[in-house]
Design a protein around this motif. Structure first.
Motif, PDB file in Angstrom:
ATOM      1  N   ILE A  23       0.843  -1.424  -0.264  1.00  0.00           N
ATOM      2  CA  ILE A  23      -0.090   0.362   0.182  1.00  0.00           C
ATOM      3  C   ILE A  23       0.743   1.133   0.144  1.00  0.00           C
ATOM      4  N   ILE A  24       1.867   1.117   0.718  1.00  0.00           N
ATOM      5  CA  ILE A  24       2.986   2.185   1.141  1.00  0.00           C
ATOM      6  C   ILE A  24       3.286   2.388  -0.444  1.00  0.00           C
ATOM      7  N   SER A  25       3.932   1.775  -1.556  1.00  0.00           N
ATOM      8  CA  SER A  25       4.919   1.384  -2.707  1.00  0.00           C
ATOM      9  C   SER A  25       3.312   1.985  -3.547  1.00  0.00           C
ATOM     10  N   PHE A  26       2.570   1.297  -3.226  1.00  0.00           N
ATOM     11  CA  PHE A  26       1.299   2.599  -4.110  1.00  0.00           C
ATOM     12  C   PHE A  26       1.420   3.679  -4.121  1.00  0.00           C
ATOM     13  N   LEU A  27       1.639   4.001  -2.605  1.00  0.00           N
ATOM     14  CA  LEU A  27       0.957   5.435  -2.152  1.00  0.00           C
ATOM     15  C   LEU A  27       2.236   6.825  -3.038  1.00  0.00           C
ATOM     16  N   LEU A  45       5.720  -2.207 -15.210  1.00  0.00           N
ATOM     17  CA  LEU A  45       4.513  -1.392 -14.223  1.00  0.00           C
ATOM     18  C   LEU A  45       3.085  -2.769 -14.301  1.00  0.00           C
ATOM     19  N   CYS A  46       2.838  -3.498 -15.224  1.00  0.00           N
ATOM     20  CA  CYS A  46       1.763  -3.874 -15.342  1.00  0.00           C
ATOM     21  C   CYS A  46       1.417  -5.085 -14.053  1.00  0.00           C
ATOM     22  N   ASN A  47       2.790  -5.695 -14.433  1.00  0.00           N
ATOM     23  CA  ASN A  47       3.655  -7.184 -14.039  1.00  0.00           C
ATOM     24  C   ASN A  47       3.020  -6.612 -12.900  1.00  0.00           C
ATOM     25  N   SER A  48       3.694  -5.725 -12.321  1.00  0.00           N
ATOM     26  CA  SER A  48       3.891  -5.282 -10.969  1.00  0.00           C
ATOM     27  C   SER A  48       2.767  -4.995  -9.924  1.00  0.00           C
ATOM     28  N   ILE A  49       1.649  -4.442 -10.851  1.00  0.00           N
ATOM     29  CA  ILE A  49       0.360  -4.265  -9.789  1.00  0.00           C
ATOM     30  C   ILE A  49      -0.613  -5.900  -9.933  1.00  0.00           C
ATOM     31  N   VAL A  50      -0.316  -6.661 -11.098  1.00  0.00           N
ATOM     32  CA  VAL A  50      -0.825  -8.203 -11.396  1.00  0.00           C
ATOM     33  C   VAL A  50       0.270  -9.069  -9.539  1.00  0.00           C
ATOM     34  N   ASN A  51       1.023  -8.693  -9.884  1.00  0.00           N
ATOM     35  CA  ASN A  51       1.690  -9.349  -8.771  1.00  0.00           C
ATOM     36  C   ASN A  51       1.186  -9.066  -7.032  1.00  0.00           C
ATOM     37  N   THR A  52       1.137  -8.011  -7.169  1.00  0.00           N
ATOM     38  CA  THR A  52       0.438  -7.165  -5.766  1.00  0.00           C
ATOM     39  C   THR A  52      -1.431  -7.858  -6.013  1.00  0.00           C
ATOM     40  N   PHE A  53      -1.378  -8.592  -6.848  1.00  0.00           N
ATOM     41  CA  PHE A  53      -3.001  -9.224  -6.242  1.00  0.00           C
ATOM     42  C   PHE A  53      -3.071 -10.092  -6.921  1.00  0.00           C
ATOM     43  N   ILE A  77      -8.422   2.956 -10.350  1.00  0.00           N
ATOM     44  CA  ILE A  77      -6.825   3.039  -9.987  1.00  0.00           C
ATOM     45  C   ILE A  77      -5.276   3.497 -10.681  1.00  0.00           C
ATOM     46  N   PHE A  78      -5.793   3.236 -11.956  1.00  0.00           N
ATOM     47  CA  PHE A  78      -4.360   3.923 -12.592  1.00  0.00           C
ATOM     48  C   PHE A  78      -4.200   5.571 -12.594  1.00  0.00           C
ATOM     49  N   SER A  79      -5.152   5.630 -13.435  1.00  0.00           N
ATOM     50  CA  SER A  79      -5.411   7.010 -12.652  1.00  0.00           C
ATOM     51  C   SER A  79      -4.977   8.253 -11.628  1.00  0.00           C
ATOM     52  N   ILE A  80      -4.328   7.255 -10.926  1.00  0.00           N
ATOM     53  CA  ILE A  80      -4.712   7.443  -9.176  1.00  0.00           C
ATOM     54  C   ILE A  80      -3.531   7.729  -8.952  1.00  0.00           C
ATOM     55  N   LYS A 111      -5.186  -1.422 -19.553  1.00  0.00           N
ATOM     56  CA  LYS A 111      -6.198  -2.345 -19.724  1.00  0.00           C
ATOM     57  C   LYS A 111      -5.280  -3.515 -20.004  1.00  0.00           C
ATOM     58  N   TYR A 112      -4.035  -4.018 -19.708  1.00  0.00           N
ATOM     59  CA  TYR A 112      -3.283  -4.941 -19.822  1.00  0.00           C
ATOM     60  C   TYR A 112      -3.568  -5.709 -18.421  1.00  0.00           C
ATOM     61  N   THR A 113      -4.052  -5.188 -17.414  1.00  0.00           N
ATOM     62  CA  THR A 113      -3.562  -5.835 -16.377  1.00  0.00           C
ATOM     63  C   THR A 113      -4.956  -5.986 -15.884  1.00  0.00           C
ATOM     64  N   ILE A 114      -6.147  -6.224 -16.917  1.00  0.00           N
ATOM     65  CA  ILE A 114      -7.253  -6.655 -16.828  1.00  0.00           C
ATOM     66  C   ILE A 114      -7.568  -8.347 -17.378  1.00  0.00           C
ATOM     67  N   ILE A 115      -6.490  -7.987 -18.685  1.00  0.00           N
ATOM     68  CA  ILE A 115      -6.438  -9.366 -18.936  1.00  0.00           C
ATOM     69  C   ILE A 115      -5.764 -10.716 -17.651  1.00  0.00           C
ATOM     70  N   LEU A 116      -4.093  -9.657 -17.030  1.00  0.00           N
ATOM     71  CA  LEU A 116      -3.681 -10.541 -16.747  1.00  0.00           C
ATOM     72  C   LEU A 116      -4.236 -10.601 -15.404  1.00  0.00           C
ATOM     73  N   ILE A 117      -5.264 -10.136 -14.825  1.00  0.00           N
ATOM     74  CA  ILE A 117      -5.328 -10.344 -13.579  1.00  0.00           C
ATOM     75  C   ILE A 117      -6.985 -11.097 -13.317  1.00  0.00           C
ATOM     76  N   MET A 118      -7.672 -11.230 -14.900  1.00  0.00           N
ATOM     77  CA  MET A 118      -8.551 -12.468 -15.012  1.00  0.00           C
ATOM     78  C   MET A 118      -8.336 -13.507 -15.256  1.00  0.00           C
ATOM     79  N   ALA A 119      -6.943 -13.935 -15.181  1.00  0.00           N
ATOM     80  CA  ALA A 119      -6.262 -14.746 -16.070  1.00  0.00           C
ATOM     81  C   ALA A 119      -6.240 -15.769 -14.500  1.00  0.00           C
ATOM     82  N   LEU A 120      -5.761 -15.270 -12.800  1.00  0.00           N
ATOM     83  CA  LEU A 120      -5.495 -15.918 -12.014  1.00  0.00           C
ATOM     84  C   LEU A 120      -6.639 -16.015 -11.462  1.00  0.00           C
ATOM     85  N   ASN A 121      -7.751 -16.309 -12.133  1.00  0.00           N
ATOM     86  CA  ASN A 121      -8.900 -16.994 -11.930  1.00  0.00           C
ATOM     87  C   ASN A 121      -8.947 -18.615 -11.613  1.00  0.00           C
TER      88      ASN A 121
END
Length: 358
Positions: free
Chosen positions: A21-25, A255-263, A315-318, A330-340
């Motif tokens: 969370i601190i990293s995101f901030l 950067l997308c991978n870092s978001i996905v790795n967090t999730f 989330i990205f805009s913030i 948009k790439y994070t949506i594909i990668l994160i939905m793949a985690l199901n």
């Protein structure tokens, strides 16, 4: 069961999530000082390291839980022999990883080639097997607090050093690596006293070769299984490098991978509790409880991935202040939905691993 799962998952999940969370901030600050090229270099090196990381344990992490459950009064002997073998194997592994990094570090980072190699292998070689045994012991005993404390402490140290090196000293990608090294070293080294003194799991270097050979016969077939994690998460960076794509494009993907790795860390946090419980239910042949915990895992994952996908752009805009990086949401949506896929995959894997059907 739900309460136990939620409580344990919350501890495992929140402990790495607090520093995240601190990293995101800090992302809006860091992305002002880290360019797309910096992220590309980070992604390339991370991908190369991941390419061989699966060989660091030769799949022996599958064996450790089995003996913990099947031989509760004698498992320490096997663990100590595996510890000794892995400690010696780490030297050969370090040479392999160093050789690969030497020839694959991007041109833009060649001036820091040897420092990057050192930062990538040092803490893993010295304390990698120790951290594996220590964290697994707490996980199998469902004691998440010691792991959580270490995770939070190492995460905060990594963030502070990242900020100092990237923002204050403006060392770019190198500052990121120094911060990551500091956090990894702290969490790995912190297990040494617990494993070697408190638990009495000091390594046996004069292990029985036949015993280790028999264990490797079971564990080595799992290497392709664990390699799929690399193929899913990091191999895309190597593919872009193979086709000589610019480092700034690779940086967007990183950067997308870092978001996905967090999730993914949240999903894995749930698994930290599911894993020992599922092994327990498999041992007891408690099919009803195994089904319950499997479906709970599935539902929690589906809800989380769906909610993120609805709000990915906002989330990205913030979080991302660099416009060229922000457009990659948009790439994070594909990668994160793949985690199901993970919940049912993990439950099935646990069953095969327990009966050593590798």
């Amino acid at each position: 069961m739900l309460l136990k799962l939620l409580k344990g998952s919350a501890i495992y999940g929140l402990s790495p999530f607090i520093p995240k969370i601190i990293s995101f901030l800090l992302l809006p600050v860091l992305t002002k000082y880290l360019t797309s090229t910096d992220f590309g270099i980070i992604g390339t090196i991370t991908s190369v390291v991941g390419c061989v990381q699966v060989f660091s344990t030769l799949g022996l992490q599958v064996i450790l839980p089995n003996y913990f459950y099947k031989c509760p009064f004698q498992y320490k002997i096997i663990w100590r022999e595996i510890y000794g073998f892995l400690s010696l194997w780490m030297v050969a592994f370090a040479i392999l990883q160093s050789f690969l990094l030497y020839f694959t570090i991007p041109i833009e980072a060649l001036e820091n080639r040897f420092l990057i190699i050192f930062l990538s292998i040092f803490s893993t070689v010295l304390f990698g097997p120790t951290a594996l045994l220590g964290s697994l012991y707490y996980q199998l005993n469902i004691k998440p607090i010691p792991v959580a404390i270490r995770t939070i402490a190492s995460g905060i140290v990594s963030i502070v050093i990242n900020y100092m090196c990237v923002v204050v000293f403006q060392w770019g990608y190198l500052g990121f690596y120094i911060g990551t090294f500091a956090g990894t070293f702290l969490i790995n080294a912190s297990y040494w006293y617990v494993v070697n003194r408190t638990l009495g799991l000091s390594p046996i270097y004069k292990f029985k070769k036949k015993s280790i050979g028999r264990l490797l016969y079971v564990s080595i077939p799992t290497i392709p299984h664990y390699y799929t994690g690399y193929l899913l998460n990091s191999s895309n960076t190597l593919v872009l490098n193979y086709y000589n794509k610019p480092q700034d494009i690779i940086g967007e993907l990183t950067l997308c991978n870092s978001i996905v790795n967090t999730f993914e860390s949240i999903i894995n946090a749930i698994n930290q509790v599911v894993y020992p419980l599922s092994l327990k239910y498999i041992k007891e042949r408690n099919v009803h409880s195994l089904k319950q915990i499997s479906y709970l895992y599935v539902y929690m994952t589906l809800v989380g991935t769906f909610i993120y996908s609805l709000w990915a752009k906002e989330i990205f805009s913030i979080l991302v202040s660099n416009p060229s990086l922000a457009r990659a949401y948009k790439y994070t949506i594909i990668l994160i939905m793949a985690l199901n896929y993970r919940p049912m995959y993990i439950i099935c894997s646990n069953y095969f691993f327990y009966y050593e059907k590798t």
